[in-house]
Design a protein around this motif. Structure first.
Motif, PDB file in Angstrom:
ATOM      1  N   HIS A  79       0.782  -1.235   0.000  1.00 54.82           N
ATOM      2  CA  HIS A  79       0.000   0.000   0.000  1.00 54.82           C
ATOM      3  C   HIS A  79       0.818   1.292   0.000  1.00 54.82           C
ATOM      4  N   ARG A  80       2.122   1.198   0.159  1.00 52.37           N
ATOM      5  CA  ARG A  80       2.902   2.444   0.234  1.00 52.37           C
ATOM      6  C   ARG A  80       2.954   3.125  -1.118  1.00 52.37           C
ATOM      7  N   THR A  81       3.033   4.432  -1.084  1.00 48.83           N
ATOM      8  CA  THR A  81       3.023   5.214  -2.320  1.00 48.83           C
ATOM      9  C   THR A  81       4.282   6.051  -2.498  1.00 48.83           C
ATOM     10  N   VAL A  82       5.146   6.083  -1.490  1.00 50.36           N
ATOM     11  CA  VAL A  82       6.392   6.847  -1.593  1.00 50.36           C
ATOM     12  C   VAL A  82       7.558   5.965  -1.163  1.00 50.36           C
ATOM     13  N   GLN A  83       8.720   6.240  -1.709  1.00 51.36           N
ATOM     14  CA  GLN A  83       9.936   5.521  -1.335  1.00 51.36           C
ATOM     15  C   GLN A  83      10.321   5.921   0.092  1.00 51.36           C
ATOM     16  N   VAL A  84      10.705   4.949   0.913  1.00 49.55           N
ATOM     17  CA  VAL A  84      11.072   5.212   2.300  1.00 49.55           C
ATOM     18  C   VAL A  84      12.513   4.795   2.526  1.00 49.55           C
ATOM     19  N   GLU A  85      13.276   5.662   3.180  1.00 52.00           N
ATOM     20  CA  GLU A  85      14.664   5.357   3.522  1.00 52.00           C
ATOM     21  C   GLU A  85      14.878   5.695   4.990  1.00 52.00           C
ATOM     22  N   VAL A  86      15.461   4.767   5.744  1.00 49.17           N
ATOM     23  CA  VAL A  86      15.709   4.983   7.167  1.00 49.17           C
ATOM     24  C   VAL A  86      17.191   5.256   7.363  1.00 49.17           C
ATOM     25  N   GLU A  87      17.508   6.345   8.051  1.00 49.21           N
ATOM     26  CA  GLU A  87      18.893   6.702   8.365  1.00 49.21           C
ATOM     27  C   GLU A  87      19.067   6.733   9.868  1.00 49.21           C
ATOM     28  N   GLY A  88      20.243   6.369  10.353  1.00 48.05           N
ATOM     29  CA  GLY A  88      20.554   6.464  11.772  1.00 48.05           C
ATOM     30  C   GLY A  88      19.949   5.359  12.618  1.00 48.05           C
ATOM     31  N   LEU A  89      19.563   4.247  12.008  1.00 48.50           N
ATOM     32  CA  LEU A  89      18.929   3.167  12.742  1.00 48.50           C
ATOM     33  C   LEU A  89      19.930   2.331  13.546  1.00 48.50           C
ATOM     34  N   ALA A  90      21.117   2.130  13.027  1.00 51.21           N
ATOM     35  CA  ALA A  90      22.097   1.228  13.647  1.00 51.21           C
ATOM     36  C   ALA A  90      22.317   1.496  15.148  1.00 51.21           C
ATOM     37  N   PRO A  91      22.491   2.736  15.602  1.00 51.28           N
ATOM     38  CA  PRO A  91      22.694   2.967  17.030  1.00 51.28           C
ATOM     39  C   PRO A  91      21.474   2.605  17.896  1.00 51.28           C
ATOM     40  N   CYS A  92      20.305   2.542  17.298  1.00 49.62           N
ATOM     41  CA  CYS A  92      19.084   2.237  18.048  1.00 49.62           C
ATOM     42  C   CYS A  92      18.816   0.737  18.185  1.00 49.62           C
ATOM     43  N   LEU A  93      19.392  -0.075  17.322  1.00 49.77           N
ATOM     44  CA  LEU A  93      19.086  -1.502  17.308  1.00 49.77           C
ATOM     45  C   LEU A  93      19.312  -2.188  18.639  1.00 49.77           C
ATOM     46  N   PRO A  94      20.403  -1.916  19.379  1.00 47.70           N
ATOM     47  CA  PRO A  94      20.565  -2.573  20.696  1.00 47.70           C
ATOM     48  C   PRO A  94      19.463  -2.217  21.680  1.00 47.70           C
ATOM     49  N   LEU A  95      18.893  -1.032  21.564  1.00 46.62           N
ATOM     50  CA  LEU A  95      17.812  -0.625  22.456  1.00 46.62           C
ATOM     51  C   LEU A  95      16.548  -1.446  22.222  1.00 46.62           C
ATOM     52  N   MET A  96      16.447  -2.026  21.031  1.00 44.66           N
ATOM     53  CA  MET A  96      15.298  -2.856  20.682  1.00 44.66           C
ATOM     54  C   MET A  96      15.620  -4.346  20.748  1.00 44.66           C
ATOM     55  N   GLY A  97      16.796  -4.666  21.289  1.00 46.42           N
ATOM     56  CA  GLY A  97      17.198  -6.064  21.393  1.00 46.42           C
ATOM     57  C   GLY A  97      17.646  -6.650  20.072  1.00 46.42           C
ATOM     58  N   LEU A  98      18.020  -5.794  19.145  1.00 47.09           N
ATOM     59  CA  LEU A  98      18.486  -6.241  17.823  1.00 47.09           C
ATOM     60  C   LEU A  98      19.898  -5.735  17.600  1.00 47.09           C
ATOM     61  N   GLY A  99      20.778  -6.569  17.161  1.00 53.48           N
ATOM     62  CA  GLY A  99      22.140  -6.155  16.906  1.00 53.48           C
ATOM     63  C   GLY A  99      22.958  -6.085  18.185  1.00 53.48           C
ATOM     64  N   SER A 100      24.221  -5.783  18.037  1.00 56.98           N
ATOM     65  CA  SER A 100      25.119  -5.722  19.197  1.00 56.98           C
ATOM     66  C   SER A 100      25.391  -4.276  19.574  1.00 56.98           C
ATOM     67  N   GLY A 101      25.740  -4.103  20.842  1.00 54.74           N
ATOM     68  CA  GLY A 101      25.934  -2.759  21.354  1.00 54.74           C
ATOM     69  C   GLY A 101      27.302  -2.259  21.169  1.00 54.74           C
TER      70      GLY A 101
END
Length: 59
Positions: A37-59
């Motif tokens: 259903h999306r109608t625009v291209q989406v790009e996420v920046e700056g996610l890597a530092p947040c991943l450990p806070l969500m239990g994803l990735g290493s700190g």
């Protein structure tokens, strides 16, 4: 309107708000429905530092 965007019913939740019972209708949007259903291209920046806070990735 939400179902037109791909949201699906995901149950109900009962809560007390200011001492009064409220019933919330939960909706869910999974990735496949979002992409359909999306109608625009989406790009996420700056996610890597947040991943450990969500239990994803290493700190």
């Amino acid at each position: 309107m939400s179902t037109k965007l791909g949201y699906q019913p995901d149950g109900y939740q009962r809560r007390a708000v200011r001492g009064r019972l409220t019933i919330e209708r939960r909706l869910r949007l999974d990735r496949a429905q979002w992409e359909r259903h999306r109608t625009v291209q989406v790009e996420v920046e700056g996610l890597a530092p947040c991943l450990p806070l969500m239990g994803l990735g290493s700190g």
